[in-house]
Design an enzyme around this catalytic site. Structure first.
Site, PDB file in Angstrom:
ATOM      1  N   ASP A  95       0.554  12.399 -17.170  1.00  0.00           N
ATOM      2  CA  ASP A  95       1.738  11.541 -17.805  1.00  0.00           C
ATOM      3  C   ASP A  95       2.407  12.039 -19.272  1.00  0.00           C
ATOM      4  OD1 ASP A  95       0.367   9.757 -16.120  1.00  0.00           O
ATOM      5  OD2 ASP A  95       0.263   8.274 -17.919  1.00  0.00           O
ATOM      6  N   HIS A 152      -6.914  -2.580  17.154  1.00  0.00           N
ATOM      7  CA  HIS A 152      -6.921  -3.560  17.214  1.00  0.00           C
ATOM      8  C   HIS A 152      -7.652  -4.404  16.633  1.00  0.00           C
ATOM      9  CE1 HIS A 152      -4.846  -7.614  18.030  1.00  0.00           C
ATOM     10  NE2 HIS A 152      -6.094  -7.950  19.250  1.00  0.00           N
TER      11      HIS A 152
END
Ligand code: FAD
Ligand code: NAD
Length: 471
Positions: A318, A450
């Site tokens: 950061d 699925h």
């Protein structure tokens, strides 16, 4: 002053950038120490950022769902009530579990954990003001600065962390505010706004820009996101700037003004969360001693191998350029340690995912539509709504959609933008596709299980060059 210990690598800051750099450096054979001043490892992310916010998001979501959603699922519960002290305790437990875990990793990988504030005496000599009192000087062939960032206060109004709070105060409110005003409709404002909205607060977001979601969000996604949050009870004041903020007793008064029309309004609130961005944190490092260059925003300037202008001193996370994200800091930590050891390291700044952990989640990677337009890139769009995804429908959680941006000429996936349940997990597949320069057809011809939400990603890829099958 204790004796002078000598290391190959010393990391200043034990956040996701720093602790990961230290572990990797030690794994690579460097004698390594990490200096951290907060009394716990994990930095902003583990102590007052990613982790406590996700604990509160998860548990407030369960509470909200229990109140408003589970009856329709065939579950009758009586007497649901919020036990805020216990919810805060659960958050604290998740934090200490993880910060202690990092301490364990330091032991396992033989990183010396020095508890105190580090500052430069010279480029290869550091002074540590120890938390237990006294000071220690250490020598290091390499130093990695990973001191992170800090919340920006509203100009002239310091946080009292009770009524005018930063994200840190907003993660520990002792009661649910009746009215919560959030200044800044970026990631922090929307995540923590969601927490308190679900727990019963009336939440108003004041945002200077014309859209929500902060930097880098696709504008179309930002609009759908705003609609969804509005349905959840959020109020938005966009194109609006706060001109003054004042606490009197238990009430905070907020003067706002239309950024375009200049229209003035006065709002009152029990609590105001100021979430207008974070600033790079270099206080107390004594960078002057080594002449490290900073840019106008206060970020430490580095080259493409994380070198600062001081010899042997690198910088990551950061406190330097790029998105302020934990996974970006971590990847830089690994790369910086590798550069020291081998002269090579890798971070692909074009493939860093962003996630907003609201419900539904918002996640993206790569280019936005507005970026492609600005760069005159010809692209195709593949879209697929979750209401056509069998798993999302089965779970009765079908808000949102997948949008894939594909280069017209090559079929290469340039960006993916998802609003939907588990978007933050699904974006990993899109990130891999971008990292590997996959084409949309590569994804569409990859078998997806699925019924899963990830089938929506496959169908969106299919929709970009052909028709989806289930919609
Ligand atoms: P930091 O984590 O800030 O660590 C720096 C450390 O250095 C601190 O512990 C500090 O005490 C220490 N330090 C500073 N100066 C000295 C010194 N002189 N001597 C010794 N120690 C020093 N990012 C995500 O990717 N996902 C999220 O979900 C997410 N959620 C967030 C939620 C909130 C509320 C906030 C505030 C941030 C969130 N972030 C999130 C951002 C994330 O926390 C930061 O990007 C990340 O922590 C940056 O890591 P870092 O190692 O660069 O710095
Ligand atoms: P941000 O940059 O995401 O959002 C700040 C917002 O405040 C912007 O939309 C900006 O236009 C607005 N703003 C700025 N000044 C204003 C003013 N005076 N009045 C009204 N609006 C104003 O910053 P943040 O939400 O504070 O978050 C800080 C950093 O922490 C971000 O860089 C983010 O990446 C990181 N973070 C990440 C996550 C995550 O990954 N899920 C979560 C929380 C924080």
């Amino acid at each position: 002053v204790r004796g002078l210990a000598s290391y190959d690598t010393v990391v200043i800051g034990g956040g996701p950038g720093g602790y990961v750099a230290a572990i990797k450096a030690s794994q690579l054979g460097q004698k390594t120490a990490c200096i951290e001043k907060r009394g716990a490892l994990g930095g902003t992310c583990l102590n007052v950022g990613c982790i406590p916010s996700k604990a509160m998001l998860n548990n407030s979501h369960i509470y909200h769902q229990t109140l408003h959603d589970i009856k329709a699922r065939g579950i009758d519960v009586d007497g649901v009530s919020l036990n805020l002290p216990n919810m805060l305790k659960a958050k604290d437990t998740s934090v200490t579990g993880l910060t202690k875990g990092v301490e364990g990793l330091f032991k396992k990988y033989k990183v010396d954990y020095i508890k105190g504030t580090g500052s430069f005496v010279s480029a290869n000599k550091l002074k540590v003001d120890l938390l237990e009192g006294g000071e220690e000087q250490i020598e290091a062939k390499n130093v990695i600065i990973a001191t992170g960032s800090d919340a920006m206060a509203f100009p002239g109004v310091p946080f009292d962390e009770e009524r005018i709070v930063s994200s840190t105060g907003a993660l520990s409110l002792q009661e649910v505010p009746k009215k919560l005003t959030v200044i800044g409709g970026g990631v922090i404002g929307l995540e923590l706004g969601s927490v308190w909205s679900r727990l019963g607060a009336e939440v108003t977001v004041v945002e200077f820009m014309s859209g929500i979601g902060g930097v880098g969000i696709d504008e179309e996604i930002a609009k759908s996101f705003q609609k969804i949050l509005t349905k959840q009870g959020f109020k938005f004041k966009l194109n609006t700037k706060v001109t003054s903020l004042k606490r009197e007793g238990d009430v905070v008064t907020i003067e706002v003004e239309g950024a375009k029309d200049g229209k003035k309004e006065t709002l009152t609130s029990d609590v105001v969360l100021v979430a207008i961005g974070r600033r790079p944190y270099t206080d107390g490092l004594n960078l002057e001693a080594i002449g490290v260059e900073k840019d106008k925003k206060g970020r430490i300037v580095i080259d493409n191998q994380f070198n600062t202008s001081a010899p042997g001193v690198k910088c990551i996370g950061d406190v330097t350029f790029g998105p302020m994200l934990a996974h970006k800091a971590e990847d830089e930590g690994i790369a910086a340690a590798e550069f020291i050891q081998t002269g090579h390291g890798h971070v692909n700044y074009d493939a860093i995912p962003s996630v907003i952990y609201t419900h539904p989640e918002v996640a993206w990677v790569g280019k936005t539509e507005q970026e492609l337009k600005a760069a005159n890139v010809e692209y195709k769009i593949g879209k697929y709504p979750f209401l056509a995804n069998s798993r999302a429908k089965t779970n009765n959680d079908q808000e949102g959609s997948v949008k894939i941006l594909v280069e017209k000429e090559t079929d290469k996936i340039l960006g993916a933008h998802i609003i939907g349940p588990n978007a933050g997990e699904m974006i990993a597949e899109a990130t891999l596709a971008v990292e590997y320069s996959a084409s949309a057809e590569d994804v569409a011809r990859t078998c997806h299980a699925h019924p899963t939400l990830s089938e929506a990603f496959k169908e969106a890829a299919m929709a970009s060059y052909d028709k989806p099958v289930n919609f």
